[in-house]
Motif scaffolding. Structure first.
Motif, PDB file in Angstrom:
ATOM      1  N   THR A  28     -20.796 -47.142  57.945  1.00  0.00           N
ATOM      2  CA  THR A  28     -21.535 -45.884  57.948  1.00  0.00           C
ATOM      3  C   THR A  28     -21.657 -45.399  56.202  1.00  0.00           C
ATOM      4  O   THR A  28     -20.184 -45.305  56.380  1.00  0.00           O
ATOM      5  N   LEU A  29     -22.500 -45.156  56.077  1.00  0.00           N
ATOM      6  CA  LEU A  29     -22.434 -44.620  54.652  1.00  0.00           C
ATOM      7  C   LEU A  29     -23.551 -42.772  54.877  1.00  0.00           C
ATOM      8  O   LEU A  29     -24.454 -43.645  55.000  1.00  0.00           O
ATOM      9  N   THR A  30     -23.145 -41.880  55.008  1.00  0.00           N
ATOM     10  CA  THR A  30     -23.785 -40.912  54.816  1.00  0.00           C
ATOM     11  C   THR A  30     -23.960 -39.945  53.737  1.00  0.00           C
ATOM     12  O   THR A  30     -22.682 -39.406  53.289  1.00  0.00           O
ATOM     13  N   GLY A  31     -23.894 -39.322  54.376  1.00  0.00           N
ATOM     14  CA  GLY A  31     -24.260 -38.092  52.508  1.00  0.00           C
ATOM     15  C   GLY A  31     -25.464 -38.178  51.366  1.00  0.00           C
ATOM     16  O   GLY A  31     -25.960 -38.706  51.482  1.00  0.00           O
ATOM     17  N   PRO A  32     -25.278 -36.836  50.415  1.00  0.00           N
ATOM     18  CA  PRO A  32     -26.358 -37.121  50.002  1.00  0.00           C
ATOM     19  C   PRO A  32     -25.817 -37.828  48.178  1.00  0.00           C
ATOM     20  O   PRO A  32     -24.705 -37.868  48.560  1.00  0.00           O
ATOM     21  N   ASP A  33     -27.454 -38.442  48.106  1.00  0.00           N
ATOM     22  CA  ASP A  33     -27.175 -40.268  47.179  1.00  0.00           C
ATOM     23  C   ASP A  33     -26.445 -39.229  46.631  1.00  0.00           C
ATOM     24  O   ASP A  33     -25.093 -40.624  45.174  1.00  0.00           O
ATOM     25  N   ASP A  34     -26.690 -38.780  45.725  1.00  0.00           N
ATOM     26  CA  ASP A  34     -25.709 -37.433  44.290  1.00  0.00           C
ATOM     27  C   ASP A  34     -24.567 -37.693  43.960  1.00  0.00           C
ATOM     28  O   ASP A  34     -23.504 -37.042  43.373  1.00  0.00           O
ATOM     29  N   ALA A  35     -23.966 -37.314  45.697  1.00  0.00           N
ATOM     30  CA  ALA A  35     -22.447 -36.689  45.946  1.00  0.00           C
ATOM     31  C   ALA A  35     -21.536 -37.936  45.565  1.00  0.00           C
ATOM     32  O   ALA A  35     -21.749 -39.177  45.848  1.00  0.00           O
ATOM     33  N   PRO A  36     -19.559 -37.685  45.357  1.00  0.00           N
ATOM     34  CA  PRO A  36     -18.878 -38.695  45.439  1.00  0.00           C
ATOM     35  C   PRO A  36     -18.969 -39.187  46.503  1.00  0.00           C
ATOM     36  O   PRO A  36     -19.023 -38.677  47.955  1.00  0.00           O
ATOM     37  N   VAL A  37     -18.296 -41.099  46.470  1.00  0.00           N
ATOM     38  CA  VAL A  37     -18.259 -41.825  47.579  1.00  0.00           C
ATOM     39  C   VAL A  37     -16.692 -41.552  47.819  1.00  0.00           C
ATOM     40  O   VAL A  37     -15.843 -41.480  47.312  1.00  0.00           O
ATOM     41  N   LEU A  38     -16.623 -40.720  49.473  1.00  0.00           N
ATOM     42  CA  LEU A  38     -14.678 -40.930  50.120  1.00  0.00           C
ATOM     43  C   LEU A  38     -15.082 -41.596  50.869  1.00  0.00           C
ATOM     44  O   LEU A  38     -16.399 -41.756  52.255  1.00  0.00           O
ATOM     45  N   VAL A  39     -14.277 -42.858  50.805  1.00  0.00           N
ATOM     46  CA  VAL A  39     -13.863 -43.482  51.923  1.00  0.00           C
ATOM     47  C   VAL A  39     -12.798 -43.436  52.814  1.00  0.00           C
ATOM     48  O   VAL A  39     -11.871 -42.571  52.512  1.00  0.00           O
ATOM     49  N   LEU A  40     -13.272 -43.145  54.404  1.00  0.00           N
ATOM     50  CA  LEU A  40     -12.854 -42.403  55.238  1.00  0.00           C
ATOM     51  C   LEU A  40     -11.940 -44.124  55.881  1.00  0.00           C
ATOM     52  O   LEU A  40     -12.505 -44.788  57.413  1.00  0.00           O
ATOM     53  N   GLY A  41     -10.348 -43.805  55.817  1.00  0.00           N
ATOM     54  CA  GLY A  41      -9.504 -45.023  56.876  1.00  0.00           C
ATOM     55  C   GLY A  41      -9.036 -44.571  57.755  1.00  0.00           C
ATOM     56  O   GLY A  41      -8.608 -43.596  58.033  1.00  0.00           O
ATOM     57  N   ASN A  42      -9.514 -45.676  58.705  1.00  0.00           N
ATOM     58  CA  ASN A  42      -8.425 -44.572  60.113  1.00  0.00           C
ATOM     59  C   ASN A  42      -7.288 -45.157  60.550  1.00  0.00           C
ATOM     60  O   ASN A  42      -6.907 -46.413  59.487  1.00  0.00           O
ATOM     61  N   ALA A  43      -6.883 -44.862  61.111  1.00  0.00           N
ATOM     62  CA  ALA A  43      -5.462 -44.906  62.033  1.00  0.00           C
ATOM     63  C   ALA A  43      -5.895 -46.242  63.021  1.00  0.00           C
ATOM     64  O   ALA A  43      -6.793 -46.690  63.424  1.00  0.00           O
ATOM     65  N   GLY A  86      -5.850 -48.719  65.850  1.00  0.00           N
ATOM     66  CA  GLY A  86      -6.105 -48.149  67.500  1.00  0.00           C
ATOM     67  C   GLY A  86      -7.027 -47.194  67.710  1.00  0.00           C
ATOM     68  O   GLY A  86      -7.767 -46.537  68.310  1.00  0.00           O
ATOM     69  N   THR A  87      -7.911 -46.632  66.454  1.00  0.00           N
ATOM     70  CA  THR A  87      -9.221 -45.800  65.963  1.00  0.00           C
ATOM     71  C   THR A  87     -10.116 -46.483  65.545  1.00  0.00           C
ATOM     72  O   THR A  87     -10.232 -47.087  64.868  1.00  0.00           O
ATOM     73  N   THR A  88     -11.403 -45.446  66.287  1.00  0.00           N
ATOM     74  CA  THR A  88     -12.565 -46.241  64.912  1.00  0.00           C
ATOM     75  C   THR A  88     -13.162 -44.571  64.148  1.00  0.00           C
ATOM     76  O   THR A  88     -12.540 -43.448  63.798  1.00  0.00           O
ATOM     77  N   THR A  89     -14.432 -45.058  63.365  1.00  0.00           N
ATOM     78  CA  THR A  89     -15.128 -44.583  62.727  1.00  0.00           C
ATOM     79  C   THR A  89     -15.500 -42.709  63.448  1.00  0.00           C
ATOM     80  O   THR A  89     -15.884 -42.078  62.681  1.00  0.00           O
ATOM     81  N   GLU A  90     -14.525 -42.562  65.159  1.00  0.00           N
ATOM     82  CA  GLU A  90     -14.852 -41.449  65.515  1.00  0.00           C
ATOM     83  C   GLU A  90     -13.434 -40.229  65.206  1.00  0.00           C
ATOM     84  O   GLU A  90     -14.193 -39.484  65.660  1.00  0.00           O
ATOM     85  N   LEU A  91     -12.946 -41.157  64.501  1.00  0.00           N
ATOM     86  CA  LEU A  91     -11.701 -40.308  63.955  1.00  0.00           C
ATOM     87  C   LEU A  91     -12.092 -38.910  63.240  1.00  0.00           C
ATOM     88  O   LEU A  91     -11.251 -38.122  63.277  1.00  0.00           O
ATOM     89  N   TRP A  92     -13.100 -39.388  62.452  1.00  0.00           N
ATOM     90  CA  TRP A  92     -13.780 -38.208  62.092  1.00  0.00           C
ATOM     91  C   TRP A  92     -14.966 -37.800  62.165  1.00  0.00           C
ATOM     92  O   TRP A  92     -15.683 -37.225  61.082  1.00  0.00           O
ATOM     93  N   ARG A  93     -15.101 -37.278  63.272  1.00  0.00           N
ATOM     94  CA  ARG A  93     -16.258 -37.189  63.763  1.00  0.00           C
ATOM     95  C   ARG A  93     -16.653 -35.249  63.566  1.00  0.00           C
ATOM     96  O   ARG A  93     -17.739 -35.127  63.741  1.00  0.00           O
ATOM     97  N   GLU A  94     -15.320 -34.681  63.495  1.00  0.00           N
ATOM     98  CA  GLU A  94     -15.653 -33.531  63.376  1.00  0.00           C
ATOM     99  C   GLU A  94     -15.623 -32.931  62.038  1.00  0.00           C
ATOM    100  O   GLU A  94     -15.853 -31.774  61.473  1.00  0.00           O
ATOM    101  N   PHE A  95     -15.644 -34.307  60.413  1.00  0.00           N
ATOM    102  CA  PHE A  95     -15.518 -33.786  59.810  1.00  0.00           C
ATOM    103  C   PHE A  95     -17.007 -33.999  58.907  1.00  0.00           C
ATOM    104  O   PHE A  95     -17.795 -34.331  58.687  1.00  0.00           O
ATOM    105  N   SER A  96     -17.141 -32.482  58.225  1.00  0.00           N
ATOM    106  CA  SER A  96     -18.279 -32.648  57.172  1.00  0.00           C
ATOM    107  C   SER A  96     -18.410 -32.284  56.121  1.00  0.00           C
ATOM    108  O   SER A  96     -18.068 -30.596  55.283  1.00  0.00           O
ATOM    109  N   LEU A  97     -17.990 -32.570  54.759  1.00  0.00           N
ATOM    110  CA  LEU A  97     -17.545 -32.755  53.910  1.00  0.00           C
ATOM    111  C   LEU A  97     -18.585 -32.839  52.806  1.00  0.00           C
ATOM    112  O   LEU A  97     -19.337 -33.610  53.165  1.00  0.00           O
ATOM    113  N   PRO A  98     -18.529 -32.082  51.481  1.00  0.00           N
ATOM    114  CA  PRO A  98     -20.317 -31.529  50.927  1.00  0.00           C
ATOM    115  C   PRO A  98     -20.061 -33.882  49.880  1.00  0.00           C
ATOM    116  O   PRO A  98     -19.803 -33.661  48.525  1.00  0.00           O
TER     117      PRO A  98
END
Length: 245
Positions: free
Chosen positions: A6-21, A23-35
């Motif tokens: 999934t790719l979410t957030g402002p189109d003009d913002a830098p892209v931050l890739v989030l890699g999971n541990a 046994g986990t999925t993208t749910e790992l980052w559900r509490e994150f709200s970064l700019p």
């Protein structure tokens, strides 16, 4: 292979890739709200990604990320990875020019004692995920952490394709990125958790000591999935690190 993402957030913002541990999925980052523009992805056989078709190495899993970046036409990105995701990040930063800033959370460059991994993989092969699920999850969180959240992540673990989990676990067991650390020349923040028994703080110190441009933080009152237990604390660290060019 292009993993589910999934790719979410402002189109003009830098892209931050989030890699999971593992046994986990993208749910790992559900509490994150970064700019940033957040690119979340699932490892092979995790979440909605296709299962592994055979043995994996960290290089194999890193190649999936390169395929994903090519697919999305992203030349360079920021990268933050937890545990297995951190190993992938180290490999990418050492062997490609796709990572401009790096964050490594509760991870290690190698496992000096592989016996625990051998035992876990043997049980998985013979009996599946259920017999090892409680042991795995107990290492993810501190004992006092929310039972409801723990139960949620345990349920997500049980959905992981077992052969794919084994393939990824073997990659983690066999990894040795120590020779690669000196090749990582991008600004890096290394984050450990004080109560992480899977990748103790001394593993993070080793990584930070070997990197030419790094900062080390140790988060208290958290275990291996510190990004779940202390999302606000880690968000502040990440925002400070990635928010500076």
């Amino acid at each position: 292979m292009i993993p589910h993402h999934t790719l979410t957030g402002p189109d003009d913002a830098p892209v931050l890739v989030l890699g999971n541990a593992l046994g986990t999925t993208t749910e790992l980052w559900r509490e994150f709200s970064l700019p940033f523009r957040l690119l979340r992805f699932d490892h092979r056989g995790h979440g909605s990604s296709a299962p592994a078709s055979g043995p994996c190495t960290i290089e194999t899993l890193a190649a999936d990320v390169v395929d994903l970046l090519d697919h999305l036409e992203l030349r360079q990105v920021y990268y933050c990875g937890v545990s297995l995701g951190g190993m992938v990040g180290m490999w990418l930063a050492a062997h490609t020019d796709r990572i401009s800033r790096l964050a490594l959370v509760c991870t290690t460059a190698w496992h000096p004692d592989k016996s625990g991994w051998d035992e876990r993989i043997g049980i998985l092969r013979d009996f599946g995920m259920e017999p090892v699920a409680d042991t795995i999850v107990s290492r993810w969180f501190t004992p006092a952490f929310s039972p409801a959240v723990v139960a949620h992540f345990r349920a997500e673990l049980l959905k992981v394709d077992v052969p794919s989990y084994i393939a990824c676990a073997e990659a983690v067991r066999d990894v040795d990125l120590r020779p690669d650390l000196v090749k990582i020349d991008v600004p890096t923040v290394v984050i450990a958790a004080a109560q992480d028994h899977a990748t103790p703080p001394e593993y993070a110190r080793h990584i930070a000591d070997e990197l030419p441009d790094s900062d080390l933080y140790i988060v208290g009152d958290a275990a291996h999935l510190a990004v779940v237990e202390k999302p606000r604390t880690i968000s502040v660290i990440l925002d400070g690190h990635f928010g500076v060019d």
